[in-house]
Design a protein around this motif. Structure first.
Motif, PDB file in Angstrom:
ATOM      1  N   GLN A 162      32.920  -7.327 -22.537  1.00  0.00           N
ATOM      2  CA  GLN A 162      32.723  -6.037 -23.958  1.00  0.00           C
ATOM      3  C   GLN A 162      31.432  -5.996 -23.139  1.00  0.00           C
ATOM      4  O   GLN A 162      31.719  -4.287 -22.944  1.00  0.00           O
ATOM      5  CB  GLN A 162      32.345  -7.317 -25.358  1.00  0.00           C
ATOM      6  CG  GLN A 162      31.842  -5.521 -25.844  1.00  0.00           C
ATOM      7  CD  GLN A 162      31.011  -6.436 -27.520  1.00  0.00           C
ATOM      8  OE1 GLN A 162      30.747  -6.107 -28.338  1.00  0.00           O
ATOM      9  NE2 GLN A 162      31.740  -8.029 -27.549  1.00  0.00           N
ATOM     10  N   THR A 163      30.245  -5.982 -22.446  1.00  0.00           N
ATOM     11  CA  THR A 163      29.663  -4.411 -21.939  1.00  0.00           C
ATOM     12  C   THR A 163      28.564  -6.372 -20.634  1.00  0.00           C
ATOM     13  O   THR A 163      28.562  -7.548 -21.317  1.00  0.00           O
ATOM     14  CB  THR A 163      28.559  -4.004 -22.787  1.00  0.00           C
ATOM     15  OG1 THR A 163      28.146  -3.960 -22.555  1.00  0.00           O
ATOM     16  CG2 THR A 163      27.773  -5.343 -23.560  1.00  0.00           C
ATOM     17  N   VAL A 164      27.529  -5.356 -20.226  1.00  0.00           N
ATOM     18  CA  VAL A 164      26.361  -5.817 -19.370  1.00  0.00           C
ATOM     19  C   VAL A 164      24.784  -6.199 -20.426  1.00  0.00           C
ATOM     20  O   VAL A 164      24.590  -4.740 -20.228  1.00  0.00           O
ATOM     21  CB  VAL A 164      26.527  -5.937 -18.271  1.00  0.00           C
ATOM     22  CG1 VAL A 164      25.301  -6.556 -18.110  1.00  0.00           C
ATOM     23  CG2 VAL A 164      27.552  -6.506 -17.671  1.00  0.00           C
ATOM     24  N   HIS A 165      24.342  -6.456 -21.013  1.00  0.00           N
ATOM     25  CA  HIS A 165      23.319  -6.527 -22.429  1.00  0.00           C
ATOM     26  C   HIS A 165      21.826  -6.298 -20.953  1.00  0.00           C
ATOM     27  O   HIS A 165      21.613  -7.510 -20.880  1.00  0.00           O
ATOM     28  CB  HIS A 165      23.205  -7.139 -23.604  1.00  0.00           C
ATOM     29  CG  HIS A 165      21.818  -6.819 -23.780  1.00  0.00           C
ATOM     30  ND1 HIS A 165      21.550  -5.827 -24.719  1.00  0.00           N
ATOM     31  CD2 HIS A 165      21.299  -7.390 -24.693  1.00  0.00           C
ATOM     32  CE1 HIS A 165      20.245  -5.365 -25.351  1.00  0.00           C
ATOM     33  NE2 HIS A 165      20.024  -6.701 -25.410  1.00  0.00           N
ATOM     34  N   THR A 166      20.928  -5.532 -21.234  1.00  0.00           N
ATOM     35  CA  THR A 166      19.330  -6.053 -20.584  1.00  0.00           C
ATOM     36  C   THR A 166      18.469  -6.134 -21.713  1.00  0.00           C
ATOM     37  O   THR A 166      18.644  -5.303 -22.538  1.00  0.00           O
ATOM     38  CB  THR A 166      19.274  -4.381 -19.567  1.00  0.00           C
ATOM     39  OG1 THR A 166      20.037  -3.968 -18.935  1.00  0.00           O
ATOM     40  CG2 THR A 166      18.190  -4.504 -19.274  1.00  0.00           C
ATOM     41  N   VAL A 167      18.497  -7.425 -21.852  1.00  0.00           N
ATOM     42  CA  VAL A 167      17.071  -7.885 -22.562  1.00  0.00           C
ATOM     43  C   VAL A 167      16.049  -6.471 -22.704  1.00  0.00           C
ATOM     44  O   VAL A 167      15.257  -7.072 -21.851  1.00  0.00           O
ATOM     45  CB  VAL A 167      16.685  -9.543 -22.310  1.00  0.00           C
ATOM     46  CG1 VAL A 167      16.191 -10.133 -23.359  1.00  0.00           C
ATOM     47  CG2 VAL A 167      18.096 -10.083 -21.820  1.00  0.00           C
ATOM     48  N   GLY A 168      15.754  -7.006 -23.918  1.00  0.00           N
ATOM     49  CA  GLY A 168      14.305  -5.793 -24.233  1.00  0.00           C
ATOM     50  C   GLY A 168      13.477  -6.772 -25.311  1.00  0.00           C
ATOM     51  O   GLY A 168      13.649  -7.567 -25.242  1.00  0.00           O
ATOM     52  N   PRO A 169      12.408  -5.828 -25.533  1.00  0.00           N
ATOM     53  CA  PRO A 169      11.508  -6.627 -26.636  1.00  0.00           C
ATOM     54  C   PRO A 169      12.320  -7.176 -27.593  1.00  0.00           C
ATOM     55  O   PRO A 169      12.633  -6.700 -28.123  1.00  0.00           O
ATOM     56  CB  PRO A 169      10.767  -5.001 -26.613  1.00  0.00           C
ATOM     57  CG  PRO A 169      10.593  -4.406 -25.972  1.00  0.00           C
ATOM     58  CD  PRO A 169      12.396  -5.270 -26.011  1.00  0.00           C
ATOM     59  N   GLY A 170      11.629  -9.080 -28.244  1.00  0.00           N
ATOM     60  CA  GLY A 170      12.424  -8.985 -29.927  1.00  0.00           C
ATOM     61  C   GLY A 170      14.231  -9.621 -29.207  1.00  0.00           C
ATOM     62  O   GLY A 170      14.838 -10.357 -29.550  1.00  0.00           O
ATOM     63  N   ASP A 171      14.735  -9.498 -28.054  1.00  0.00           N
ATOM     64  CA  ASP A 171      16.451  -9.630 -27.646  1.00  0.00           C
ATOM     65  C   ASP A 171      16.667 -11.135 -27.660  1.00  0.00           C
ATOM     66  O   ASP A 171      17.065 -10.932 -26.093  1.00  0.00           O
ATOM     67  CB  ASP A 171      16.565  -9.035 -27.041  1.00  0.00           C
ATOM     68  CG  ASP A 171      16.708  -7.644 -27.090  1.00  0.00           C
ATOM     69  OD1 ASP A 171      16.690  -7.288 -28.553  1.00  0.00           O
ATOM     70  OD2 ASP A 171      17.463  -6.501 -26.401  1.00  0.00           O
ATOM     71  N   VAL A 172      16.000 -11.841 -28.373  1.00  0.00           N
ATOM     72  CA  VAL A 172      16.649 -13.446 -27.990  1.00  0.00           C
ATOM     73  C   VAL A 172      17.716 -13.589 -28.615  1.00  0.00           C
ATOM     74  O   VAL A 172      18.865 -12.165 -28.700  1.00  0.00           O
ATOM     75  CB  VAL A 172      15.928 -14.077 -29.614  1.00  0.00           C
ATOM     76  CG1 VAL A 172      14.330 -14.187 -29.557  1.00  0.00           C
ATOM     77  CG2 VAL A 172      16.078 -13.924 -30.494  1.00  0.00           C
ATOM     78  N   LEU A 173      18.069 -14.776 -27.787  1.00  0.00           N
ATOM     79  CA  LEU A 173      20.318 -14.589 -27.544  1.00  0.00           C
ATOM     80  C   LEU A 173      21.050 -14.701 -28.815  1.00  0.00           C
ATOM     81  O   LEU A 173      21.634 -14.185 -28.945  1.00  0.00           O
ATOM     82  CB  LEU A 173      20.494 -15.778 -27.475  1.00  0.00           C
ATOM     83  CG  LEU A 173      19.505 -15.991 -25.995  1.00  0.00           C
ATOM     84  CD1 LEU A 173      20.711 -17.867 -25.324  1.00  0.00           C
ATOM     85  CD2 LEU A 173      20.156 -15.395 -24.997  1.00  0.00           C
ATOM     86  N   ARG A 174      20.277 -15.592 -30.263  1.00  0.00           N
ATOM     87  CA  ARG A 174      20.962 -15.374 -31.673  1.00  0.00           C
ATOM     88  C   ARG A 174      20.686 -13.434 -32.209  1.00  0.00           C
ATOM     89  O   ARG A 174      21.622 -12.734 -32.156  1.00  0.00           O
ATOM     90  CB  ARG A 174      20.381 -16.061 -32.574  1.00  0.00           C
ATOM     91  CG  ARG A 174      20.380 -15.403 -33.611  1.00  0.00           C
ATOM     92  CD  ARG A 174      19.407 -16.372 -34.411  1.00  0.00           C
ATOM     93  NE  ARG A 174      18.267 -16.032 -35.011  1.00  0.00           N
ATOM     94  CZ  ARG A 174      17.723 -15.413 -35.527  1.00  0.00           C
ATOM     95  NH1 ARG A 174      17.757 -14.217 -36.083  1.00  0.00           N
ATOM     96  NH2 ARG A 174      16.289 -15.071 -35.332  1.00  0.00           N
ATOM     97  N   VAL A 175      19.617 -12.583 -31.714  1.00  0.00           N
ATOM     98  CA  VAL A 175      19.763 -10.771 -32.281  1.00  0.00           C
ATOM     99  C   VAL A 175      21.087 -10.456 -31.324  1.00  0.00           C
ATOM    100  O   VAL A 175      21.559  -9.896 -31.380  1.00  0.00           O
ATOM    101  CB  VAL A 175      18.339 -10.608 -31.977  1.00  0.00           C
ATOM    102  CG1 VAL A 175      18.479  -9.269 -32.199  1.00  0.00           C
ATOM    103  CG2 VAL A 175      17.679 -11.603 -32.516  1.00  0.00           C
ATOM    104  N   VAL A 176      20.997 -10.531 -29.873  1.00  0.00           N
ATOM    105  CA  VAL A 176      21.866 -10.133 -28.503  1.00  0.00           C
ATOM    106  C   VAL A 176      23.356 -10.453 -29.514  1.00  0.00           C
ATOM    107  O   VAL A 176      24.243  -9.498 -29.652  1.00  0.00           O
ATOM    108  CB  VAL A 176      21.734 -10.400 -27.232  1.00  0.00           C
ATOM    109  CG1 VAL A 176      22.775  -9.779 -26.343  1.00  0.00           C
ATOM    110  CG2 VAL A 176      19.308  -9.801 -27.499  1.00  0.00           C
ATOM    111  N   ALA A 177      23.454 -11.718 -29.430  1.00  0.00           N
ATOM    112  CA  ALA A 177      24.990 -12.376 -30.185  1.00  0.00           C
ATOM    113  C   ALA A 177      25.732 -11.352 -31.824  1.00  0.00           C
ATOM    114  O   ALA A 177      26.189 -11.142 -31.354  1.00  0.00           O
ATOM    115  CB  ALA A 177      25.171 -13.301 -30.093  1.00  0.00           C
ATOM    116  N   GLY A 178      24.334 -11.210 -32.566  1.00  0.00           N
ATOM    117  CA  GLY A 178      24.665 -10.088 -33.602  1.00  0.00           C
ATOM    118  C   GLY A 178      25.566  -9.060 -33.568  1.00  0.00           C
ATOM    119  O   GLY A 178      25.424  -8.652 -34.066  1.00  0.00           O
ATOM    120  N   LYS A 179      24.628  -8.537 -32.367  1.00  0.00           N
ATOM    121  CA  LYS A 179      24.309  -6.904 -32.333  1.00  0.00           C
ATOM    122  C   LYS A 179      25.712  -6.601 -31.936  1.00  0.00           C
ATOM    123  O   LYS A 179      26.515  -5.600 -31.973  1.00  0.00           O
ATOM    124  CB  LYS A 179      23.394  -6.742 -31.097  1.00  0.00           C
ATOM    125  CG  LYS A 179      23.733  -4.869 -30.888  1.00  0.00           C
ATOM    126  CD  LYS A 179      22.586  -4.454 -29.726  1.00  0.00           C
ATOM    127  CE  LYS A 179      22.904  -3.322 -29.657  1.00  0.00           C
ATOM    128  NZ  LYS A 179      20.994  -2.969 -28.734  1.00  0.00           N
TER     129      LYS A 179
END
Length: 212
Positions: A162-179
Motif C-alpha cells: 500500500q505504501t511505505v510510512h516514515t514514523v513521526g512523533p507519536g506514531d506507534v504501530l497501533r496509530v499507523v495501522a489505524g491510519k
C-alpha cells in the motif's frame, strides 16, 4: 370188518388249494415287469446316443489363428485397418507448455500502491512471502514472472504494498495501522516485528488492507 372201518376212518379228506397258481401268476407278472423296465431303459439309452451324435461341431472355431482378434466387422474393413499405418497426432505429441510460459503477469499499476524489493531469507517460499505482505501467491508470481524458484540470499522479489510510512512523533504501530486501515498484527507481520515498537524516522511497510 373192523380193520376196513378203521382204514376208512383214518383217510384224510383231500383239500384243493389255489396257492401254487397264485404264486405262478405273481412270478409271471414280475418277469413281465422286469422285461418292460429293461425295454424302457434300452430305448432311453438309444435316444440319448442319437441326440449326442446329432450335435454339429463348429469347425470354424478350430480354424481361428492364435493371436488374431475375433471381430464382427467385414473382412475388407479388417484388411484395410491392417494396411493403413498408424499415424501419430502432431497435436498430441506437442510438448505441454511449461508453467513458466503460461504464468500470467500482473502489472504493478493494476494493483496500485508502492513497489518495494524483498530479499528472500532462509525458509521462505512464494506462499509465505505473499502471506507476509497480504498478497495472493498467484499475484506475487505474476509480479515476478521470470522467477520459478526462490533461493535464500540470491533471489530478490518485487513486492507491491500500500505504501511505505516514515514514523513521526507519536506514531506507534497501533496509530499507523489505524491510519491506513490495517490491523496492528498485519503491520507487524509485514515488517517482521515481534514487538509493538517503532522508532522515529523508521520506515514501515504498510500492506494492503485486503488481499490482492
Amino acid at each position: 370188518m373192523e380193520d376196513e372201518f378203521a382204514k376208512k376212518r383214518n383217510i384224510r379228506p383231500t383239500e384243493k388249494s389255489n396257492l401254487p397258481v397264485v404264486t405262478l401268476l405273481v412270478l409271471v407278472l414280475l418277469v413281465l415287469a422286469m422285461l418292460y423296465v429293461g425295454y424302457e431303459y434300452i430305448s432311453d439309452s438309444s435316444s440319448n446316443s442319437e441326440e449326442l451324435t446329432s450335435v454339429v461341431v463348429d469347425s470354424t472355431l478350430s480354424e481361428t489363428t492364435v493371436g488374431e482378434p475375433v471381430t464382427d466387422e467385414p473382412l475388407d474393413v479388417v484388411e484395410t485397418e491392417k494396411a493403413e499405418p498408424i499415424t501419430k497426432d502432431p497435436v498430441a505429441e506437442k510438448p505441454a507448455v511449461s508453467a513458466k510460459e503460461t504464468k500470467p503477469t500482473v502489472s504493478a499499476a493494476s494493483l496500485g500502491g508502492q513497489e518495494i524489493t524483498h530479499s528472500v531469507q532462509s525458509g521462505e517460499t512464494f506462499s509465505s512471502i505473499a502471506s507476509r505482505y497480504n498478497l495472493k501467491t498467484e499475484t506475487l508470481q505474476g509480479l515476478n514472472p521470470g522467477v520459478s524458484d526462490v533461493k535464500s540470499g540470491v533471489t530478490k522479489l518485487k513486492i507491491q504494498v500500500q505504501t511505505v510510512h516514515t514514523v513521526g512523533p507519536g506514531d506507534v504501530l497501533r496509530v499507523v495501522a489505524g491510519k491506513y486501515g490495517v490491523t496492528k498484527e498485519a503491520l507487524m507481520k509485514a515488517n517482521g516485528r515481534s514487538k509493538d515498537f517503532s522508532e522515529r524516522g523508521e520506515k514501515l511497510i504498510v500492506p494492503f488492507a485486503s488481499r490482492k
